[in-house]
Design an enzyme around this catalytic site. Structure first.
Site: not given
Length: 310
Positions: A135, A148, A202
């Site tokens: 995207r 991570h 969030k």
């Protein structure tokens, strides 16, 4: 040459004689190198190959893909969390010291199997980053994100290879719970603007991640001060991962929320001050126009022109 032989013999001794014999023949468990190769391929793809391939392409529209992907991750995380609870957490497992059960009884094998599926889940999470690249949301492919996701499969591989169960599954239990919340958030966000306006929470996901690593840190390192039939090497392995991830997530939290909030407040303050100053400046400019005679001069010129025309 002798040194190389010793290293090779030591490697085979660790992998063949000191690992869990129950998991050694499972998929990707015979050697760490396939997992390492997959992790390195992931990093190369999302940091180099992917952006290069997308350089002259339009971003992909992946709304439906993201909805189904995040729904799958929620369901998968719920099942993994259920398996970690079924292993004994909050019932028979001790939060102080829980050795690994290396027997082949059904319960011990179920725990080992759950650990292996948790390891597999770390590969499915690669798609988080791959979808960002597709995207063209390259700013989302951060240092935190890549580190991570890039090291977790390798880290969990050692757990499945040597300690599939016991004390170390505390981290997996917490992590799958966090992922239930996290992928639920992503699922709702993928549904579009009508839902996104309600997703004010969030930043609390990052806070939840940080709390998770603090709990893992204390849970792991307590074994340095008590006697427990659990490998000390894995105490350090898990504890230092918690330290690393806490640092990365806290740094991200500061950059994304604290500094951003301060910057926005400063911008608003400047805009308010500017709105107060501009009218005064306009007023002064008008007064200055008359005081320096420019406006009066214009009037006189118009009058003189009118008289001349008569």
């Amino acid at each position: 040459m002798e040194i190389i032989n010793r290293i090779v013999d030591g490697y085979h001794d660790v992998m063949d004689n000191q690992s869990d014999p129950r998991t050694k023949d499972w998929f990707l468990m015979s050697s760490p190198f396939p997992t390492l190769a997959i992790c390195l391929t992931y990093v190369f793809t999302v940091k180099v190959l992917g952006p290069k391939l997308m350089e002259n392409r339009k971003p992909f529209e992946l709304k439906n893909v993201l909805i189904w992907y995040n729904l799958f991750q929620v369901i998968f995380s719920c099942w993994l969390f259920h398996e970690s609870i079924a292993s004994g957490w909050f019932t028979t497992y001790s939060f102080r010291c829980q050795p690994v059960d290396y027997s082949r009884n059904p319960h011990a094998m179920r725990i080992a199997n759950g650990c292996w599926w948790y390891y597999i889940s770390k590969f499915t999470e690669f798609f988080d980053t791959i979808f960002f690249v597709m995207r063209k949301k390259f700013d989302h492919v951060s240092k935190l994100h890549v580190i991570h996701h890039g090291i977790m499969p390798m880290s969990v591989w050692f757990g499945v290879k040597f300690t599939p169960g016991g004390h170390s599954t505390f981290f997996g239990m917490l992590n799958t719970f966090v992922h239930i919340v996290m992928y639920s958030y992503y699922l709702l966000a993928a549904l579009g603007p009508k839902v996104q306006k309600y997703l004010w929470w969030k930043k609390y996901l990052t806070a939840l991640q940080m709390v998770q690593f603090v709990l893992v840190f204390f849970h792991a390192f307590q074994l340095l001060f008590i006697d427990c039939d659990y490998p000390r090497a894995f105490v350090w392995w898990i504890g230092m991962h918690a330290v690393l991830f806490y640092y990365l997530f806290s740094d991200f939290y500061k950059q994304a929320y604290i500094k951003k909030a301060k910057s926005m407040k400063l911008k608003e303050k400047v805009e308010v001050e500017s709105s107060k100053v501009e009218p005064k400046e306009r007023k002064l400019s008008i007064l200055n126009g008359f005081s320096n005679g420019s406006a009066l001069g214009d009037v006189r010129q118009r009058m003189a022109g009118a008289v001349a025309s008569q």
